[in-house]
Scaffold this motif. Structure first.
Motif, short mmCIF file in Angstrom:
data_model
loop_
_atom_site.label_atom_id
_atom_site.label_comp_id
_atom_site.label_asym_id
_atom_site.label_seq_id
_atom_site.Cartn_x
_atom_site.Cartn_y
_atom_site.Cartn_z
N ALA A 105 88.00 1.93 48.57
CA ALA A 105 86.89 2.09 49.74
C ALA A 105 86.11 3.21 49.16
N ARG A 106 84.74 2.92 49.61
CA ARG A 106 83.71 4.03 49.21
C ARG A 106 83.25 4.50 50.61
N VAL A 107 82.83 5.74 50.60
CA VAL A 107 82.02 6.07 51.77
C VAL A 107 80.71 6.97 51.46
N VAL A 108 79.69 6.95 52.16
CA VAL A 108 78.45 7.63 51.90
C VAL A 108 78.63 8.64 53.10
N LEU A 109 78.50 10.09 52.90
CA LEU A 109 78.45 11.06 53.83
C LEU A 109 77.10 11.49 54.01
N GLN A 110 76.67 11.02 55.08
CA GLN A 110 75.39 11.10 55.61
C GLN A 110 75.17 12.47 56.51
N GLY A 111 74.26 13.34 55.88
CA GLY A 111 74.34 14.79 56.34
C GLY A 111 72.95 14.73 57.48
N HIS A 112 73.03 15.40 58.40
CA HIS A 112 71.85 15.05 59.58
C HIS A 112 71.59 16.66 60.16
N THR A 113 70.63 17.01 60.58
CA THR A 113 70.29 18.34 61.36
C THR A 113 69.23 17.79 62.52
N ASP A 114 69.17 18.76 63.54
CA ASP A 114 68.36 18.72 64.48
C ASP A 114 66.80 19.11 63.85
N GLU A 115 65.91 18.96 64.59
CA GLU A 115 64.34 18.98 64.26
C GLU A 115 63.96 20.39 64.08
N ASN A 170 72.61 15.83 66.84
CA ASN A 170 71.93 15.44 65.74
C ASN A 170 72.43 16.22 64.63
N ARG A 171 73.10 17.24 65.01
CA ARG A 171 73.73 18.22 63.75
C ARG A 171 74.87 17.47 63.35
N ARG A 172 75.02 16.77 62.73
CA ARG A 172 76.17 15.75 62.13
C ARG A 172 76.35 15.47 60.84
N VAL A 173 77.66 15.10 60.13
CA VAL A 173 77.79 14.04 59.28
C VAL A 173 78.46 12.80 59.80
N VAL A 174 77.87 11.72 59.08
CA VAL A 174 78.36 10.42 59.58
C VAL A 174 79.10 9.92 58.18
N PHE A 175 80.28 9.34 58.33
CA PHE A 175 81.12 8.77 57.41
C PHE A 175 80.50 7.18 57.52
#
Length: 177
Positions: A105-115, A170-175
């Motif tokens: 299995a592979r995962v991309v950790l997507q980092g996000h912020t607010d504006e 919006n302040r998150r990390v998505v798997f």
């Protein structure tokens, strides 16, 4: 000179101590840092926003023992922070368990912020958040070859709006599996 192995060992030990020693620095009674909206972006998991306590998020994510991808795949951060909040450690542990048990299995950790902040600053903050999650997974025994880090900064908001509720979502990390 054998300095690099010692420095690397020291960095790993420090990271482990940091993760183990993280403690809450305040927040509301339900465990959130921003007025009770910590869980408001979790609708994709079927978990209501009222379950922002440590056991609310981990309840379903921690019970994935049948080899399926964990249901909860988003964790949230405090304003201007890349510190993993204690209430999301069970979510991270469930995702780490899945990755360890499924070596292909592979995962991309997507980092996000607010504006808030400049584009460049937010890209860097999103990357720091995703790297913090990657470090947690590494400590849990996940192979680095299974993980990729990407930062979107403020470019892909989960919620539109210029209020604290939207910012918190919006302040998150998505798997992304």
């Amino acid at each position: 000179m054998q300095f690099k192995p010692y420095a690397r060992s020291l960095a790993i030990a420090f990271s482990l101590a940091l993760v183990a020693g993280c403690s809450s620095t305040g927040g509301t009674q339900d465990g959130s840092m921003d007025g009770g909206v910590a869980g408001s972006g979790a609708s994709s998991s079927g978990v209501s926003g009222g379950q922002a306590s440590g056991s609310g998020y981990g309840g379903t994510a921690g019970q994935q023992a049948d080899g399926r991808i964990p249901q909860q795949r988003t964790i949230y951060f405090a304003f201007d922070s890349d510190v993993i909040r204690p209430e999301f450690e069970s979510v991270l542990a469930a995702n780490a368990r899945y990755l360890r048990e499924n070596g292909n299995a592979r995962v991309v950790l997507q980092g996000h912020t607010d504006e808030r902040g400049t584009r460049e600053y937010n890209l860097a903050l999103g990357e720091r958040r995703a790297n913090a999650v990657e470090q947690f997974l590494s400590v849990q025994g996940v192979s680095p070859s299974q993980v990729e880090v990407v930062s979107y900064g403020e470019e892909r908001p989960a919620a539109r709006g210029q209020n604290e509720e939207a910012y918190a979502q919006n302040r998150r990390v998505v798997f992304a599996y």
